[in-house]
Design an enzyme around this catalytic site. Structure first.
Site, PDB file in Angstrom:
ATOM      1  N   SER A 133       0.836  -1.186   0.000  1.00  0.00           N
ATOM      2  CA  SER A 133       0.000   0.000   0.000  1.00  0.00           C
ATOM      3  C   SER A 133       0.874   1.241   0.000  1.00  0.00           C
ATOM      4  O   SER A 133       2.094   1.165  -0.111  1.00  0.00           O
ATOM      5  CB  SER A 133      -0.948  -0.006   1.206  1.00  0.00           C
ATOM      6  N   ALA A 135       1.684   3.634   2.378  1.00  0.00           N
ATOM      7  CA  ALA A 135       2.621   3.869   3.465  1.00  0.00           C
ATOM      8  C   ALA A 135       3.194   2.591   4.044  1.00  0.00           C
ATOM      9  O   ALA A 135       3.963   2.645   5.006  1.00  0.00           O
ATOM     10  CB  ALA A 135       1.932   4.663   4.571  1.00  0.00           C
ATOM     11  N   ASP A 448      20.518 -13.728   4.174  1.00  0.00           N
ATOM     12  CA  ASP A 448      19.211 -14.400   4.242  1.00  0.00           C
ATOM     13  C   ASP A 448      19.242 -15.555   5.240  1.00  0.00           C
ATOM     14  O   ASP A 448      18.909 -16.690   4.900  1.00  0.00           O
ATOM     15  CB  ASP A 448      18.838 -14.913   2.850  1.00  0.00           C
TER      16      ASP A 448
END
Length: 529
Positions: A133, A135, A448
């Site tokens: 989205s 923000a 990772d």
């Protein structure tokens, strides 16, 4: 149950009425009225947006109530995250309505509402959820009473990042649809690609995009490359979350999810690995009160309501702070153990023999061919080099027997009996902390270190898959290694908090205290910018 929902986190003043009896026969039967704030120039200004909420909320609520076919049983509102002035305006309206109607008040986390509307409409059991989205940007999975953040942005939300570029170009808000339109006529140009485990960063790519535009690269090419790069990052991280948890279901949420190219990438990735994908109708992807009403009804049914005096809004309300009262613990995202001699990871297929393992980074069809070839080649080279370098510094890793960077193939020694994900113990977690401290002292990161990228046996704990690693002397980079491992514990362990503390204590014994201090900074940053 009939619920009035009110949304007002940033730009959309919205009200909706959800009737669960009507929805049982008509899943789309949610009335939504929205009045969107449109700034005259630039991005969203909090004061102007709040003024818009003050004017628009009474009107959209009145329209929604007129459409309600019967009395309202509860009022739900977006409690956060979002812009403080907007949230306070909506919170005040919701409290007044709940008191006037004499019904319960429900405070809904806006981001959890984004993923819950997709989960409920999809019919999936316990999917991984990608929220993209304005923000925010994060990947979540439900586990033991909360939505756990498996990965998130380390700087700004994906939509806001794109808007920063479009403001630089001189385009009006919102920028996402304009980038999508311009990208249709563009060609690929290289931009930075930053994935750190299951976290991502957009600040570097936005700076590079601005520089490319200023240097005369056609804006269509920059827009095309922005989409190809940013959305490939989101898709890769979503796939990493599917691989970590063993889930075969993915749900998309958030306004950026309206972009057709992002949905295409996610669908193609899921098809390639045999997973199911669901994206809600666009009206439920952009900010809307329908999702607030739907989740509000679920919460009200379980008695998860607020006292009027304890209903303050929270601009930094994280999804992992929400007690998920409406779901049972046995709905936790599955962690399935790999079976057989061929294992499908997030970016590679691994063939396991008696003594050797062959890892193939197969082409990802969702990525642009030039980007895909670069990532496969560079990561193969890095993995081979850093795996061997870690061994030289005393960290158990597999021996590298053969490397073909152009084909993305590495042949390793076969080590361990299972992934750490399938054999978590406190001593093995301590081993990981000590191993990471050793490579940090040597001046590089793993990149990772999830519970899938650690192999365990009766006596030794091995680090594998250094493909996202790199050389660095920055404490921030070392802290990100610790952050990634902690997130993977949250997504795969029933005892994550205790194991995370064990991990950090072990790192403190042999590592640099400054790295743990930086880890606290990383964890404390606001993600809603």
């Amino acid at each position: 149950m009939r619920v009035l929902g009110i949304e007002g986190t940033a730009w959309a003043a919205s009200a909706a009425v959800y009737d669960d009896e009507t929805a049982a026969t008509d899943p789309d039967g949610i009335f939504i009225e929205t009045d969107a704030y449109q700034p005259e120039s630039g991005g969203i200004h909090p004061r102007e947006a709040a003024e818009h909420m003050s004017d628009a909320v009474p009107e959209v609520v009145e329209t929604a109530l007129e459409a309600a076919d019967g009395p309202i049983d509860a009022v739900a509102f977006s409690r956060g995250p979002g812009l403080g002035p907007c949230l306070r305006t909506v919170g005040t309206a919701a409290r007044a309505l709940a008191q006037t109607l004499d019904v319960p008040l429900v405070g809904v986390n806006h981001m959890v509402a984004h993923l819950e509307i997709g989960r409920q409409q999809s019919g999936f059991d316990s999917p991984v959820c990608l929220n993209a989205s304005g923000a925010n940007a994060h990947v979540l999975g439900y586990r033991n009473g909360r939505y756990r953040v498996l990965g998130e942005t380390m700087d700004t939300g994906v939509g806001n990042a794109i808007d920063k570029f479009t403001r630089h170009v001189g385009w009006s808000h919102p920028g996402g649809p304009k980038v999508e339109e311009a990208a249709a006529d563009g060609e690929y140009t290289e931009l930075p690609y930053v994935v750190k485990g299951m976290d991502f960063s957009f600040s570097g790519i936005m700076s590079a995009a601005k520089d490319a535009y200023d240097d005369g690269v056609p804006v269509e090419d920059v827009c095309y490359s922005l989409q190809e790069t940013v959305f490939a990052m989101l898709t890769e991280v979503a796939e990493r979350a599917l691989s970590l948890t063993g889930s075969d279901e993915l749900v998309l949420g958030g306004g950026v999810g309206q972009n057709a190219r992002l949905r295409e990438m996610l669908r193609e990735m899921c098809d390639q690995r045999g997973a199911d994908f669901y994206a809600p109708d666009p009206r439920f992807l952009r900010d809307n009160a329908g999702m607030i009403a739907v989740l509000g009804a679920e919460m009200a049914r379980t008695g998860d309501t607020l006292e009027i005096g304890a209903s303050a809004v929270d601009p930094n309300f994280r999804p992992d702070q929400v007690p998920v009262s409406w779901r049972a613990d046995d709905e936790s995202v599955a962690v399935r153990r790999d079976e057989g001699t061929e294992v499908q990871g997030a970016e590679a297929t691994v063939e396991i023999g008696d003594e050797r393992v062959t890892k193939r980074r197969l082409p990802k069809s969702y990525r642009h061919p030039e980007l895909d070839a670069r990532l496969r080649r560079d990561r193969t080279v890095l993995e081979a080099r850093l795996t061997s370098e870690a061994r030289r510094h005393g960290v158990p890793t597999p021996v590298v027997y053969d490397v073909d960077p152009e084909e993305g193939v590495i042949v390793f020694e076969c080590v361990g009996e299972a992934d750490l994900r399938d054999g978590l113990t406190t001593e093995r977690v301590r081993d990981v902390a000590r191993h990471l401290a050793a490579i940090h002292r040597a001046g590089f990161v793993h990149g990772d270190p999830t519970t899938r990228n650690v192999r365990v046996g009766p006596k030794r704990t091995f680090l594998i898959d250094f493909g996202l690693g790199y050389n660095t002397d920055d404490d921030e980079d070392y802290a990100m290694d610790l952050h990634v491992f902690g997130q993977s514990l949250a997504g795969t362990s029933d005892n994550a908090d205790s194991l995370r503390q064990t991990f950090e204590d072990a790192y403190a014994e042999v590592g640099d205290e400054a790295v743990l201090d930086r880890l606290r900074e990383v964890e404390g940053r606001g993600r809603y910018q």
